[in-house]
Design a protein around this motif. Sequence first.
Motif, PDB file in Angstrom:
ATOM      1  N   ASN A  51       1.111  -1.702   0.097  1.00 36.72           N
ATOM      2  CA  ASN A  51       0.193  -0.213  -0.292  1.00 36.72           C
ATOM      3  C   ASN A  51       0.999   1.276   0.691  1.00 36.72           C
ATOM      4  OD1 ASN A  51      -2.260  -1.649   0.540  1.00 36.72           O
ATOM      5  ND2 ASN A  51      -2.557  -1.469   2.241  1.00 36.72           N
ATOM      6  N   TYR A  52       1.514   1.306   0.114  1.00 34.33           N
ATOM      7  CA  TYR A  52       3.066   2.588   0.299  1.00 34.33           C
ATOM      8  C   TYR A  52       3.815   1.721  -0.654  1.00 34.33           C
ATOM      9  CZ  TYR A  52       1.608   3.404   4.879  1.00 34.33           C
ATOM     10  OH  TYR A  52       0.717   3.797   6.074  1.00 34.33           O
ATOM     11  N   PHE A  56       4.944   4.792  -4.101  1.00 37.19           N
ATOM     12  CA  PHE A  56       5.643   5.232  -4.592  1.00 37.19           C
ATOM     13  C   PHE A  56       6.375   4.613  -5.632  1.00 37.19           C
ATOM     14  CE2 PHE A  56       7.473   4.080   0.176  1.00 37.19           C
ATOM     15  CZ  PHE A  56       6.499   5.759   0.423  1.00 37.19           C
ATOM     16  N   TRP A 112      12.962   3.504   4.861  1.00 48.49           N
ATOM     17  CA  TRP A 112      11.407   3.743   5.565  1.00 48.49           C
ATOM     18  C   TRP A 112      11.285   2.526   7.015  1.00 48.49           C
ATOM     19  CZ3 TRP A 112       6.356   0.383   5.998  1.00 48.49           C
ATOM     20  CH2 TRP A 112       6.128   1.208   6.789  1.00 48.49           C
ATOM     21  N   TYR A 279      -1.980   0.700   8.165  1.00 47.57           N
ATOM     22  CA  TYR A 279      -1.451   0.204   7.005  1.00 47.57           C
ATOM     23  C   TYR A 279      -2.617  -0.281   6.118  1.00 47.57           C
ATOM     24  CZ  TYR A 279       1.764  -1.814  10.277  1.00 47.57           C
ATOM     25  OH  TYR A 279       2.727  -1.813  11.834  1.00 47.57           O
ATOM     26  N   GLN A 284      -4.333   5.271   6.210  1.00 45.81           N
ATOM     27  CA  GLN A 284      -2.706   4.959   5.339  1.00 45.81           C
ATOM     28  C   GLN A 284      -2.711   6.447   4.345  1.00 45.81           C
ATOM     29  OE1 GLN A 284      -3.311   3.865   2.513  1.00 45.81           O
ATOM     30  NE2 GLN A 284      -0.819   3.340   2.173  1.00 45.81           N
ATOM     31  N   GLN A 285      -3.726   6.986   4.104  1.00 42.43           N
ATOM     32  CA  GLN A 285      -3.782   7.560   2.925  1.00 42.43           C
ATOM     33  C   GLN A 285      -3.481   8.752   3.145  1.00 42.43           C
ATOM     34  OE1 GLN A 285      -4.167   6.750  -0.418  1.00 42.43           O
ATOM     35  NE2 GLN A 285      -4.314   4.853   0.014  1.00 42.43           N
ATOM     36  N   LEU A 288       0.481   8.490   3.974  1.00 41.61           N
ATOM     37  CA  LEU A 288       0.549   8.131   2.558  1.00 41.61           C
ATOM     38  C   LEU A 288       1.520   9.111   1.649  1.00 41.61           C
ATOM     39  CD1 LEU A 288       1.665   6.545   0.073  1.00 41.61           C
ATOM     40  CD2 LEU A 288      -0.263   6.123  -0.497  1.00 41.61           C
ATOM     41  N   GLN A 291       3.680  11.176   2.864  1.00 38.85           N
ATOM     42  CA  GLN A 291       5.825  10.755   2.456  1.00 38.85           C
ATOM     43  C   GLN A 291       5.732  10.580   1.260  1.00 38.85           C
ATOM     44  OE1 GLN A 291       5.315   6.967   3.152  1.00 38.85           O
ATOM     45  NE2 GLN A 291       4.127   6.570   5.786  1.00 38.85           N
TER      46      GLN A 291
END
Length: 319
Positions: A51-52, A56, A112, A279, A284-285, A288, A291
């Motif tokens: 999910n990350y 990326f 990370w 997660y 998470q959004q 993210l 990030q």
Amino acid sequence: MKHDITFTSHGVSCAAWHVPATTDVLAGPAGRPCVVMAHGFGGTRDSGLLNYAEPFADAGIDVLAFDYRGFGNSGGAPRQDVSVRRQRQDYHAALAAARRLPGVDPDRIAVWGVSYAGGHALVVAAQDARVAAVVSLTPVTDGIASLAQVVRHAGVGRLLRLAGHGLRDAARALTARAAHHVPVVGEPGGLAMMSVPRAEELCASFAGPAFRNEVCARAALKVGLNRPTTFVGRLACPILVQVGTHDRIAPPDAARRTARKAGRWAQLREYPVDHLDVYAGPGQQRVLADQLAFLTRTLNPARTPPPRVRHEAPRAPRV
């Protein structure tokens, strides 16, 4: 699209995914940037890391996501043994592997980590001056503060129960018997390393087939020795520290103090989430998005990084 690869850490094969960037927007003369990532504590790469990793890659950053020795699809024994020393060694081996990936710029690699690995990421970057940036998500930065948090939320009795199981497992290890395990996550009142409401339900929503909800109980005896905060004064690259204000596992105040100790290198961001909310889903959004902004800025080939001071690598604590 992810590719299965392996690399060697201290003679043991570690399983990993290489997720290549889908665009060259961040490519420079030496190649594309890359993020090296692993899960926290007893987690595996198939439990929420994509999910990350996939966003990326869509932003132009390659990813190497790996399983520690003894976990998931990696080799090594004993299985499910959380060793801070070995997990940090595996991060260093993964960094070396990432620097050999085709098309990757070896000097634009970020580390990370989430939860326990959020602390590992800080230490590894302090030990390797070539690391370009760090993302430390809901990090465990001070084991002493973590033990105090357990007492606050569950009472000293639960801490003593975990210690008793840890001693039982340590005795079995000394006599070469099979390990004694405790759950990684569980409901309040039960015996688990992380006991919060809806823990098993939330974990089931993102855990992959390689994840086993158990670790060697000896890990409970080592929590207080894990203090990444003591390393951050040696950092020489930008770090993003992301704190859950409702976090009942990784003490938010300890992470805030760690960010302050890192000084000018640190960016601190806070979110109204608990430990397992990062997660999947809205929590998470939110993390993210920050990030992606941080990594695309710090890993941009046009960015002129400030001069770094190379420090002597600190001695990792024996655990």
